[in-house]
Design a protein around this motif. Sequence first.
Motif, PDB file in Angstrom:
ATOM      1  N   SER A 122      14.260  34.142  10.479  1.00  0.00           N
ATOM      2  CA  SER A 122      13.255  33.536  10.256  1.00  0.00           C
ATOM      3  C   SER A 122      12.330  34.206  11.045  1.00  0.00           C
ATOM      4  O   SER A 122      11.298  34.242  12.079  1.00  0.00           O
ATOM      5  CB  SER A 122      13.411  32.600  11.508  1.00  0.00           C
ATOM      6  OG  SER A 122      14.222  32.575  12.677  1.00  0.00           O
ATOM      7  N   ARG A 123      12.986  35.545  12.189  1.00  0.00           N
ATOM      8  CA  ARG A 123      11.918  36.672  12.103  1.00  0.00           C
ATOM      9  C   ARG A 123      11.496  37.667  11.274  1.00  0.00           C
ATOM     10  O   ARG A 123      11.397  38.717  11.919  1.00  0.00           O
ATOM     11  CB  ARG A 123      12.838  37.350  13.937  1.00  0.00           C
ATOM     12  CG  ARG A 123      12.753  36.423  15.013  1.00  0.00           C
ATOM     13  CD  ARG A 123      11.712  35.527  15.246  1.00  0.00           C
ATOM     14  NE  ARG A 123      12.406  35.127  16.463  1.00  0.00           N
ATOM     15  CZ  ARG A 123      12.677  33.522  16.603  1.00  0.00           C
ATOM     16  NH1 ARG A 123      12.734  32.702  15.728  1.00  0.00           N
ATOM     17  NH2 ARG A 123      12.999  32.340  17.436  1.00  0.00           N
ATOM     18  N   SER A 124      12.031  37.360  10.347  1.00  0.00           N
ATOM     19  CA  SER A 124      11.661  39.121   9.560  1.00  0.00           C
ATOM     20  C   SER A 124      12.228  39.843   9.754  1.00  0.00           C
ATOM     21  O   SER A 124      11.908  40.604   9.179  1.00  0.00           O
ATOM     22  CB  SER A 124       9.732  38.626   9.221  1.00  0.00           C
ATOM     23  OG  SER A 124       9.328  37.675   8.513  1.00  0.00           O
ATOM     24  N   PHE A 125      13.131  39.462  10.271  1.00  0.00           N
ATOM     25  CA  PHE A 125      13.700  41.201  10.353  1.00  0.00           C
ATOM     26  C   PHE A 125      14.237  42.229   9.222  1.00  0.00           C
ATOM     27  O   PHE A 125      14.162  42.715   8.810  1.00  0.00           O
ATOM     28  CB  PHE A 125      15.208  40.259  11.273  1.00  0.00           C
ATOM     29  CG  PHE A 125      16.214  41.912  12.025  1.00  0.00           C
ATOM     30  CD1 PHE A 125      15.817  42.048  13.473  1.00  0.00           C
ATOM     31  CD2 PHE A 125      16.997  42.501  11.091  1.00  0.00           C
ATOM     32  CE1 PHE A 125      16.318  43.854  13.535  1.00  0.00           C
ATOM     33  CE2 PHE A 125      18.137  43.308  11.897  1.00  0.00           C
ATOM     34  CZ  PHE A 125      17.391  43.611  12.835  1.00  0.00           C
ATOM     35  N   TYR A 126      14.730  40.987   8.261  1.00  0.00           N
ATOM     36  CA  TYR A 126      15.294  42.196   7.108  1.00  0.00           C
ATOM     37  C   TYR A 126      14.314  42.478   6.455  1.00  0.00           C
ATOM     38  O   TYR A 126      14.689  43.489   4.998  1.00  0.00           O
ATOM     39  CB  TYR A 126      16.335  41.152   6.252  1.00  0.00           C
ATOM     40  CG  TYR A 126      17.382  40.895   6.841  1.00  0.00           C
ATOM     41  CD1 TYR A 126      18.259  42.027   7.228  1.00  0.00           C
ATOM     42  CD2 TYR A 126      17.718  39.187   7.635  1.00  0.00           C
ATOM     43  CE1 TYR A 126      19.615  41.640   8.006  1.00  0.00           C
ATOM     44  CE2 TYR A 126      18.890  39.300   8.197  1.00  0.00           C
ATOM     45  CZ  TYR A 126      19.925  39.973   8.845  1.00  0.00           C
ATOM     46  OH  TYR A 126      21.020  40.139   8.741  1.00  0.00           O
ATOM     47  N   ASP A 127      13.106  41.956   6.573  1.00  0.00           N
ATOM     48  CA  ASP A 127      11.913  42.151   5.060  1.00  0.00           C
ATOM     49  C   ASP A 127      11.186  43.041   5.750  1.00  0.00           C
ATOM     50  O   ASP A 127      11.050  44.277   6.291  1.00  0.00           O
ATOM     51  CB  ASP A 127      10.411  41.254   5.277  1.00  0.00           C
ATOM     52  CG  ASP A 127      10.826  39.304   5.139  1.00  0.00           C
ATOM     53  OD1 ASP A 127      12.198  38.855   5.431  1.00  0.00           O
ATOM     54  OD2 ASP A 127      10.249  38.606   5.498  1.00  0.00           O
ATOM     55  N   LYS A 128      10.975  44.095   3.805  1.00  0.00           N
ATOM     56  CA  LYS A 128      10.780  44.955   3.937  1.00  0.00           C
ATOM     57  C   LYS A 128      12.074  46.862   4.450  1.00  0.00           C
ATOM     58  O   LYS A 128      10.854  47.599   5.061  1.00  0.00           O
ATOM     59  CB  LYS A 128       9.379  45.851   4.252  1.00  0.00           C
ATOM     60  CG  LYS A 128       8.279  44.374   4.020  1.00  0.00           C
ATOM     61  CD  LYS A 128       8.493  44.421   2.288  1.00  0.00           C
ATOM     62  CE  LYS A 128       7.024  43.627   2.217  1.00  0.00           C
ATOM     63  NZ  LYS A 128       7.074  42.403   1.612  1.00  0.00           N
ATOM     64  N   THR A 129      12.718  46.396   4.246  1.00  0.00           N
ATOM     65  CA  THR A 129      14.382  46.889   4.746  1.00  0.00           C
ATOM     66  C   THR A 129      15.154  47.548   3.411  1.00  0.00           C
ATOM     67  O   THR A 129      15.069  46.825   2.537  1.00  0.00           O
ATOM     68  CB  THR A 129      15.001  46.766   5.819  1.00  0.00           C
ATOM     69  OG1 THR A 129      15.283  45.372   5.006  1.00  0.00           O
ATOM     70  CG2 THR A 129      14.503  46.030   6.686  1.00  0.00           C
ATOM     71  N   ASN A 130      15.632  48.642   3.778  1.00  0.00           N
ATOM     72  CA  ASN A 130      16.232  49.548   3.077  1.00  0.00           C
ATOM     73  C   ASN A 130      17.735  48.924   2.712  1.00  0.00           C
ATOM     74  O   ASN A 130      18.814  49.564   3.711  1.00  0.00           O
ATOM     75  CB  ASN A 130      16.568  51.259   2.874  1.00  0.00           C
ATOM     76  CG  ASN A 130      15.046  51.279   2.069  1.00  0.00           C
ATOM     77  OD1 ASN A 130      13.665  50.047   1.742  1.00  0.00           O
ATOM     78  ND2 ASN A 130      14.812  52.954   1.054  1.00  0.00           N
ATOM     79  N   CYS A 131      18.570  48.963   1.359  1.00  0.00           N
ATOM     80  CA  CYS A 131      19.959  48.750   1.609  1.00  0.00           C
ATOM     81  C   CYS A 131      19.988  50.194   1.934  1.00  0.00           C
ATOM     82  O   CYS A 131      20.665  50.388   1.153  1.00  0.00           O
ATOM     83  CB  CYS A 131      20.165  47.933   0.391  1.00  0.00           C
ATOM     84  SG  CYS A 131      20.295  45.850   0.172  1.00  0.00           S
ATOM     85  N   HIS A 132      20.508  50.799   2.187  1.00  0.00           N
ATOM     86  CA  HIS A 132      21.101  52.155   2.219  1.00  0.00           C
ATOM     87  C   HIS A 132      22.131  52.929   2.189  1.00  0.00           C
ATOM     88  O   HIS A 132      21.999  53.842   2.785  1.00  0.00           O
ATOM     89  CB  HIS A 132      20.742  52.347   4.062  1.00  0.00           C
ATOM     90  CG  HIS A 132      22.188  52.012   4.851  1.00  0.00           C
ATOM     91  ND1 HIS A 132      21.681  50.847   5.616  1.00  0.00           N
ATOM     92  CD2 HIS A 132      23.148  52.788   5.872  1.00  0.00           C
ATOM     93  CE1 HIS A 132      22.882  50.616   6.487  1.00  0.00           C
ATOM     94  NE2 HIS A 132      23.623  51.710   6.150  1.00  0.00           N
ATOM     95  N   GLU A 133      23.175  51.902   1.307  1.00  0.00           N
ATOM     96  CA  GLU A 133      24.286  52.792   1.195  1.00  0.00           C
ATOM     97  C   GLU A 133      25.349  52.067  -0.403  1.00  0.00           C
ATOM     98  O   GLU A 133      25.137  50.228  -0.064  1.00  0.00           O
ATOM     99  CB  GLU A 133      25.132  52.908   2.874  1.00  0.00           C
ATOM    100  CG  GLU A 133      26.516  53.015   2.535  1.00  0.00           C
ATOM    101  CD  GLU A 133      27.758  53.235   3.689  1.00  0.00           C
ATOM    102  OE1 GLU A 133      29.136  53.309   3.258  1.00  0.00           O
ATOM    103  OE2 GLU A 133      27.727  53.159   4.942  1.00  0.00           O
TER     104      GLU A 133
END
Length: 294
Positions: free
Chosen positions: A134-145
Amino acid sequence: MASSRDRQRKLARAKLDRQMARRAATVRRRRRIQAGAGAVLVLVLIVAGSAWALGAFDSEPKQNAAAEDICLWTPQDATANTNLKDVGTPETKGLPTDGTRAMTVSTNQGSPITAELDLTSSPCAAASIAHLASRSFYDKTNCHEITADGALRCGDPSGTGLGGPTYSFYDENVPTVPSPSPSASPAPDQPPTYPKGTVAMIANPPGANGSQFLIFFKDFTTTDPKFPVIGRVTGGLDVVEKIGALPTVDNGTGAKVKPKTDVVIQSLTVGEPVTAAAPAPSASGTPASSPSAG
């Protein structure tokens, strides 16, 4: 008819099993909250005892709101770990503890990945992910592993494996592995600890969960489970398998685990809770058909 009675007994048994699972999950949550807040409770008891001795409880006492807490969020110091991001904390009361919530992960690698978050076994993990989404925390982040265990690791905006929100929470649903008996004959093959399609939390250090999660694209069996299971993939597993087959490169620490092609979460959303309901028998006494999954 015998078949109708058998079905009624099976439905009643299934309902009882669900009720027992919910009760067991409630007991586990209460024990963990008590363990995490033991020192606070001791202090509260001391203060309450002193107040009682002074006559503070001569009138009708108020209900203890702390008893209604479902989850405990432990603050983390963002000055000590600059990879943390402050987006507030979820609620502690009134959280759903039954049924499922749908999670949709849209990436740059194809169709969305959908999953069901288990509110009975992992209500706090589901509440945390819903809050962060709800806080857009995950948006535009990479799955890094892409892990050696066969899972895609996501949920860290810093991409370091050390990032997350400024709070953590305890493990809820870590699989248990039965200890083999030395005198027992060899057991048949056991099911995998983390079947393909499992969604689980991952923390550094273990037990201090935040925002990072795993999506397994192949079966993983271990005698030392560490990842709390929070749900399962319901659609787009082929996309996860495709990502799992990507070449990997050094992530800067000497570990060749970073996807060579960026895997970007464009958006992550969590739906409203859906309470599980037993299917109603049809008029003929045979199971009613379910609509096929889209």
